[in-house]
Write an enzyme that holds these catalytic residues in place. Structure first.
Site, PDB file in Angstrom:
ATOM      1  N   HIS A   9      -3.743   1.248   8.173  1.00 25.89           N
ATOM      2  CA  HIS A   9      -2.370   1.772   8.073  1.00 25.89           C
ATOM      3  C   HIS A   9      -2.309   2.921   7.062  1.00 25.89           C
ATOM      4  O   HIS A   9      -1.764   3.994   7.359  1.00 25.89           O
ATOM      5  CB  HIS A   9      -1.429   0.629   7.660  1.00 25.89           C
ATOM      6  CG  HIS A   9      -0.003   1.044   7.469  1.00 25.89           C
ATOM      7  ND1 HIS A   9       1.026   0.596   8.260  1.00 25.89           N
ATOM      8  CD2 HIS A   9       0.569   1.885   6.560  1.00 25.89           C
ATOM      9  CE1 HIS A   9       2.166   1.142   7.858  1.00 25.89           C
ATOM     10  NE2 HIS A   9       1.919   1.927   6.817  1.00 25.89           N
ATOM     11  N   GLU A  10      -2.898   2.710   5.889  1.00 19.67           N
ATOM     12  CA  GLU A  10      -2.848   3.753   4.851  1.00 19.67           C
ATOM     13  C   GLU A  10      -3.695   4.964   5.252  1.00 19.67           C
ATOM     14  O   GLU A  10      -3.316   6.106   4.995  1.00 19.67           O
ATOM     15  CB  GLU A  10      -3.306   3.199   3.497  1.00 19.67           C
ATOM     16  CG  GLU A  10      -2.477   2.048   2.957  1.00 19.67           C
ATOM     17  CD  GLU A  10      -0.982   2.296   2.956  1.00 19.67           C
ATOM     18  OE1 GLU A  10      -0.567   3.465   2.824  1.00 19.67           O
ATOM     19  OE2 GLU A  10      -0.225   1.324   3.125  1.00 19.67           O
ATOM     20  N   HIS A  21      -1.893   7.353   7.366  1.00 21.04           N
ATOM     21  CA  HIS A  21      -0.970   8.243   6.652  1.00 21.04           C
ATOM     22  C   HIS A  21      -1.662   9.549   6.254  1.00 21.04           C
ATOM     23  O   HIS A  21      -1.027  10.603   6.201  1.00 21.04           O
ATOM     24  CB  HIS A  21      -0.440   7.560   5.383  1.00 21.04           C
ATOM     25  CG  HIS A  21       0.737   6.670   5.598  1.00 21.04           C
ATOM     26  ND1 HIS A  21       1.946   7.115   6.068  1.00 21.04           N
ATOM     27  CD2 HIS A  21       0.899   5.345   5.379  1.00 21.04           C
ATOM     28  CE1 HIS A  21       2.803   6.100   6.133  1.00 21.04           C
ATOM     29  NE2 HIS A  21       2.188   5.011   5.728  1.00 21.04           N
ATOM     30  N   GLN A  39       3.108  10.005   1.253  1.00 17.82           N
ATOM     31  CA  GLN A  39       4.424   9.350   1.244  1.00 17.82           C
ATOM     32  C   GLN A  39       5.280   9.752   0.049  1.00 17.82           C
ATOM     33  O   GLN A  39       6.497   9.553   0.065  1.00 17.82           O
ATOM     34  CB  GLN A  39       4.270   7.819   1.272  1.00 17.82           C
ATOM     35  CG  GLN A  39       3.723   7.307   2.597  1.00 17.82           C
ATOM     36  CD  GLN A  39       3.607   5.800   2.587  1.00 17.82           C
ATOM     37  OE1 GLN A  39       2.620   5.245   2.144  1.00 17.82           O
ATOM     38  NE2 GLN A  39       4.644   5.115   3.061  1.00 17.82           N
ATOM     39  N   CYS A  98       6.540  -0.317   6.895  1.00 12.87           N
ATOM     40  CA  CYS A  98       6.095   0.858   6.156  1.00 12.87           C
ATOM     41  C   CYS A  98       7.235   1.308   5.257  1.00 12.87           C
ATOM     42  O   CYS A  98       8.387   1.337   5.689  1.00 12.87           O
ATOM     43  CB  CYS A  98       5.718   1.974   7.127  1.00 12.87           C
ATOM     44  SG  CYS A  98       5.171   3.489   6.319  1.00 12.87           S
ATOM     45  N   LEU A  99       6.904   1.649   4.028  1.00 13.06           N
ATOM     46  CA  LEU A  99       7.946   2.082   3.090  1.00 13.06           C
ATOM     47  C   LEU A  99       8.592   3.386   3.549  1.00 13.06           C
ATOM     48  O   LEU A  99       9.697   3.698   3.118  1.00 13.06           O
ATOM     49  CB  LEU A  99       7.356   2.227   1.684  1.00 13.06           C
ATOM     50  CG  LEU A  99       6.790   0.927   1.084  1.00 13.06           C
ATOM     51  CD1 LEU A  99       6.168   1.207  -0.277  1.00 13.06           C
ATOM     52  CD2 LEU A  99       7.851  -0.158   0.980  1.00 13.06           C
ATOM     53  N   GLY A 139       0.843  -1.190   0.000  1.00 14.12           N
ATOM     54  CA  GLY A 139       0.000   0.000   0.000  1.00 14.12           C
ATOM     55  C   GLY A 139       0.875   1.235   0.000  1.00 14.12           C
ATOM     56  O   GLY A 139       2.066   1.178   0.323  1.00 14.12           O
TER      57      GLY A 139
HETATM   58 NI    NI Z   1       3.094   3.123   5.552  1.00 11.58          NI
END
Ligand code: NI
Length: 174
Positions: free
Chosen positions: A141-142, A145, A51, A99-100, A46
């Site tokens: 999670h997304e 963000h 991000q 998480c990226l 995701g």
């Molecule tokens: Ni993330």
């Protein structure tokens, strides 16, 4: 185009993202395409627009299989604009997340087990889904963000937060 993924500590990850005002804005399509390119290149499940430094309530997620989460059931590829979240019931469960924007680390994060979510798809149609387990986790999670929240802020037991290679034996069994 693959974009740079902002890392934790960048203040742009802490903003409350702005709603998309015009779903037909031609600027959206290349942003969404870049998000997919960036997510796939990084092997993520995701990605949220903040991000890549885009201050909009826009997220993508989904996969058939993913080596970062080998035991996770598939989640349909979904693009959501101006999403909303409703938590169903009191049940919470812990699961491993990465998480990226927090590369190399993993943590055990409590999340609502069952949720209802919705939003606009790319074509402007409305979608509503009731989901549970990993699908619910990925969405939460997304969604976080978009509100400037990164998963480490959700961890309640910091002894279950660390580098992937150090946690490997534990998270393999999670
Ligand atoms: Ni993330």
């Amino acid at each position: 185009m693959i974009r740079e993924i902002l890392k934790m500590g960048d203040p742009r990850l802490l903003r409350i993202a702005k709603s998309v005002e015009d779903i037909h804005d031609p600027a959206l399509e290349p942003i969404i395409a870049d998000m997919y390119d960036t997510m796939h290149a990084a092997g993520g499940v995701g990605l949220a627009a903040p991000q890549i430094g885009v201050d909009l309530r826009l997220m993508i997620f989904g996969f058939d299989t993913n080596p970062r989460y080998p035991e996770a059931p598939p989640v349909p590829a979904t693009t959501l604009i101006n999403p909303w979240l409703e938590i169903l019931g009191d049940e919470r469960e812990e699961g491993w997340e990465g998480c990226l924007s927090v590369p190399g680390l993993r943590g055990l994060v409590p999340r609502a087990s069952r949720i209802r979510y919705g939003g606009l798809l790319e074509d402007g149609s409305l979608v509503t889904r009731e989901v549970e387990g990993f699908h619910a986790r990925v969405f939460q999670h997304e969604f976080d963000h978009l509100n400037g929240v990164l998963y480490p802020q959700r961890i309640t037991d910091m002894t279950s937060f660390g580098f992937i290679e150090a946690l490997a034996s534990e998270s393999d069994h999670a």
